[in-house]
Design an enzyme around this catalytic site. Structure first.
Site, PDB file in Angstrom:
ATOM      1  N   LYS A 120       0.836  -1.207   0.000  1.00  0.00           N
ATOM      2  CA  LYS A 120       0.000   0.000   0.000  1.00  0.00           C
ATOM      3  C   LYS A 120       0.875   1.263   0.000  1.00  0.00           C
ATOM      4  O   LYS A 120       0.665   2.166  -0.806  1.00  0.00           O
ATOM      5  CB  LYS A 120      -0.902  -0.012   1.244  1.00  0.00           C
ATOM      6  CG  LYS A 120      -1.822   1.173   1.324  1.00  0.00           C
ATOM      7  CD  LYS A 120      -2.501   1.267   2.663  1.00  0.00           C
ATOM      8  CE  LYS A 120      -1.543   1.747   3.713  1.00  0.00           C
ATOM      9  NZ  LYS A 120      -2.100   1.854   5.048  1.00  0.00           N
ATOM     10  N   ASP A 138      -6.097   1.139   0.970  1.00  0.00           N
ATOM     11  CA  ASP A 138      -6.096   1.324   2.417  1.00  0.00           C
ATOM     12  C   ASP A 138      -7.477   0.943   2.949  1.00  0.00           C
ATOM     13  O   ASP A 138      -8.326   0.452   2.195  1.00  0.00           O
ATOM     14  CB  ASP A 138      -5.704   2.765   2.787  1.00  0.00           C
ATOM     15  CG  ASP A 138      -6.768   3.773   2.390  1.00  0.00           C
ATOM     16  OD1 ASP A 138      -7.787   3.377   1.792  1.00  0.00           O
ATOM     17  OD2 ASP A 138      -6.574   4.965   2.690  1.00  0.00           O
TER      18      ASP A 138
END
Ligand code: SF4
Length: 207
Positions: A120, A138
Site C-alpha cells: 500500500k 487502504d
C-alpha cells in the site's frame, strides 16, 4: 460490475471530490515515503502537523541520518507506534543512502524491500510521487469499493487486483484518491452520509 457502471461510479466520485489529491503534505518523493510510513494507523492531519516541523530541518535521508533513532522517536512521539516507525525510518534512510544514492527507487519491487514499507505504501509513493499508475488499497478504499459493489472480497490484495482490472490504467491513481476521500468524508465507516452521496442510487449498501 460492468465497465459502463464503473464509468458512472467514477464520474459520480469526481463530482463529489473534484480535486482528488493525496492529503499528506510533502516536498519530494522521499518526504512522501516518510510521511506515508508515519501515516500507518495515524491520521494524515496528525502526520502533517509533525512533518511540518520535521521536514523543515530534515529534508533528505542524509539529514535524517544525523539524528539518532531516539532523537527521531522523540520528534515523532505524538504519532501512533512512533518507536517502531523511528526504527524503520532510520533503516530506510540508511538503505536509501547506501543502495540508492539517497534517492527513492521508482519500483514497487524495490520499495517493498524497505523496512515498514508494504504494498500500500509503495503504491501511494509510486502514484503520487512518480505518476506511475497504482491503486493503493487502504482501509477506506477497501471498505468503499466493497460497499458500492465494485468488488466483493475481504482480501485487500484481491481488491487491488480487481479494481485494476475494472478501472482503466490511466485512472488508477485518481480512482484511489476518489475512494480515499469518499471513505474519509462521505462513506464513513461508522456513519455513512448516504443522504448526501451521489452514489446512493446505485450503491448496494445505501441506507
Ligand atoms: S450510498 Fe452510503 S454506503 Fe453507499 S457509497 Fe454512498 S455513503 Fe457509502
Amino acid at each position: 460490475m460492468e465497465k459502463e457502471v464503473i464509468k458512472i461510479v467514477l464520474e459520480m466520485l469526481e463530482e463529489m471530490h473534484p480535486d482528488p489529491k493525496c492529503e499528506l503534505i510533502y516536498g519530494s518523493p522521499f518526504q512522501l515515503l516518510i510521511a506515508t510510513v508515519l501515516a500507518a494507523q495515524a491520521t494524515d492531519r496528525k502526520v502533517n502537523e509533525v512533518t511540518k516541523e520535521l521536514f523543515k530541518l530534515y529534508k533528505c535521508p542524509e539529514d535524517f541520518l544525523e539524528l539518532t533513532e531516539a532523537d527521531l522517536a522523540d520528534k515523532i512521539k505524538s504519532i501512533n507506534f512512533y518507536k517502531t516507525k523511528a526504527k524503520n525510518i532510520m533503516d530506510i534512510c540508511r538503505v536509501l543512502v547506501i543502495k540508492y544514492k539517497g534517492q527513492v527507487p521508482e519500483s514497487r519491487e524495490e520499495l517493498v524491500k524497505l523496512k515498514g514499507v508494504g504494498r500500500k505504501t509503495a503504491n501511494v509513493v509510486l502514484s503520487n510521487a512518480f505518476d506511475i499508475p497504482a491503486i493503493a488499497v487502504d482501509t477506506h478504499v477497501h471498505r468503499v469499493a466493497n460497499k458500492i459493489g465494485l468488488v466483493e472480497t475481504e482480501d485487500v490484495l484481491k481488491t487491488e487486483l480487481e479494481l485494476e482490472r475494472l478501472i482503466p490504467e490511466e485512472q488508477w491513481s485518481k480512482a484511489h484518491n476518489y475512494l480515499v476521500l469518499h471513505g474519509r468524508y462521505v462513506c464513513n465507516a461508522k456513519k455513512p452520509k448516504c443522504s448526501q452521496c451521489k452514489l446512493a442510487s446505485i450503491c448496494r449498501s445505501h441506507i
